[in-house]
Design an enzyme around this catalytic site. Structure first.
Site, short mmCIF file in Angstrom:
data_model
loop_
_atom_site.label_atom_id
_atom_site.label_comp_id
_atom_site.label_asym_id
_atom_site.label_seq_id
_atom_site.Cartn_x
_atom_site.Cartn_y
_atom_site.Cartn_z
CB CYS A 197 -0.95 0.00 1.20
SG CYS A 197 -2.09 -1.41 1.21
CG ASN A 211 -7.07 -1.06 1.19
OD1 ASN A 211 -6.34 -0.54 0.35
ND2 ASN A 211 -6.58 -1.63 2.28
CG HIS A 242 -3.43 3.28 2.36
ND1 HIS A 242 -3.96 2.95 1.13
CD2 HIS A 242 -3.46 2.14 3.10
CE1 HIS A 242 -4.29 1.66 1.13
NE2 HIS A 242 -3.99 1.16 2.31
#
Length: 320
Positions: free
Chosen positions: A111, A277, A247
């Site tokens: 990520c 996500n 994020h």
């Protein structure tokens, strides 16, 4: 380093929490209260590499360039069908670049991949190795989920974001750190067996495993700490930051970070509610959305913060 243009692309299929509850032991209320996620985009009949190329093309157009102006391609990716050839070379071919052909490189920092790739691209530009870099973050996260596990399958979506970077002095500060904790978030690639394998307990195919509580704790702790320290080291205050692009993993995590920093909500845009996500694609998706809606303007100071498997955390502060 300077951002010249942004772009993004999403699959056409929107999957709601109610749609997931048709085959998972879950509900809209269960998912929303724990994650903030209401919908996500999931690939159906699209080709993942075409989605990445679409985002790349939009970023190149926004920069006022053509594909042959690009002299380096970097792709952040952790989840797609291809182990080899690398995704950045596929994007190059899809863009129809005529040459001279430029270097391509994939980065897998989970990520944190987009933030870490910005750090790499800044070095390439500063040393004169490149003049125009195409940076694409493209993720097909839904392909490494166990779709019988409600704790994992409800979290992810697919998508791609991209930026074109040029030479400039917009980067204010950056910091990438790793705490070696490989068991917090794990996805093992399917591997072929050999006639000589004698190791026991080798799982040649497993879905993503994530220790949710530990991820939550580490994400909030590391992000809040690093944001405060990097900002101070750059000679800035938190009040000098116009936009905190975090994020988009979990709305509760981001809200906890915001409260820890004691900053107003309007500085923390979110899209995890609509996209889920999307791993390293989440920040460039958020950036492109803000730019195209006119909320992020030239001269604004942006702080990007990501965390993920490794356990890795990354911060970049730049002037847009």
């Amino acid at each position: 380093m300077k951002i010249l243009g942004t772009g993004s692309a999403l699959p056409k299929k929107v999957v709601t929490n109610d749609m997931l509850s048709e085959f998972l032991d879950t509900s809209d209320e269960w998912i929303t209260t724990r994650t903030g996620i209401k919908t996500r985009h999931i690939i159906t009949d699209e080709r993942f590499e075409d989605l990445a190329t679409e985002a790349a093309g939009r970023a190149i157009d926004a920069a006022g360039l053509c594909p042959d102006d690009i002299d380096y391609i970097v792709c952040s990716n952790v989840s797609n069908l291809f182990i080899t050839p690398h995704l950045s070379s596929i994007i190059m071919g899809n863009l129809g670049m005529k040459g001279p052909l430029c270097p391509t490189m994939d980065v897998n920092a989970a990520c944190v991949g987009f933030v870490q790739s910005l750090d790499v691209c800044d070095a390439l530009l500063a040393t004169g190795r490149a003049k125009h870099i195409l940076l694409v973050a493209a993720e097909e996260c839904t392909r490494f989920c166990d779709w019988t596990d409600r704790n994992c399958a409800v979290l992810f979506g697919d998508g791609a974001g991209a930026v074109v970077l040029g030479q400039g002095d917009s980067l204010v500060a950056s910091k990438i750190t790793t705490i070696p904790m490989p068991d917090v978030i794990v996805y093992q690639n399917p591997m072929e067996a050999t006639p000589f394998e004698t190791r026991e307990g080798i799982d040649t195919h497993s879905a993503l495993v994530m220790k949710g509580r530990e991820v939550f704790r580490m994400a909030v702790t590391s992000a809040a700490r690093d944001i405060a320290s990097v900002t101070a080291d750059a000679g800035l205050t938190l009040g000098d930051i116009d936009h905190f692009l975090l994020h988009q993993a979990n709305l509760r995590i981001n809200e906890a970070i915001r409260e820890n920093l004691n900053q107003p909500q309007e500085k923390f845009p979110t899209n995890v509610q609509r996209f889920g996500n999307t791993s390293s694609a989440s920040i460039p998706l958020l950036l492109d959305e803000g730019v195209r809606e006119g909320k992020i303007r030239r001269g604004d100071t942006i702080l990007m913060s990501a965390f993920g498997a490794g356990f890795v955390s990354g911060i970049v502060i730049l002037k847009y």
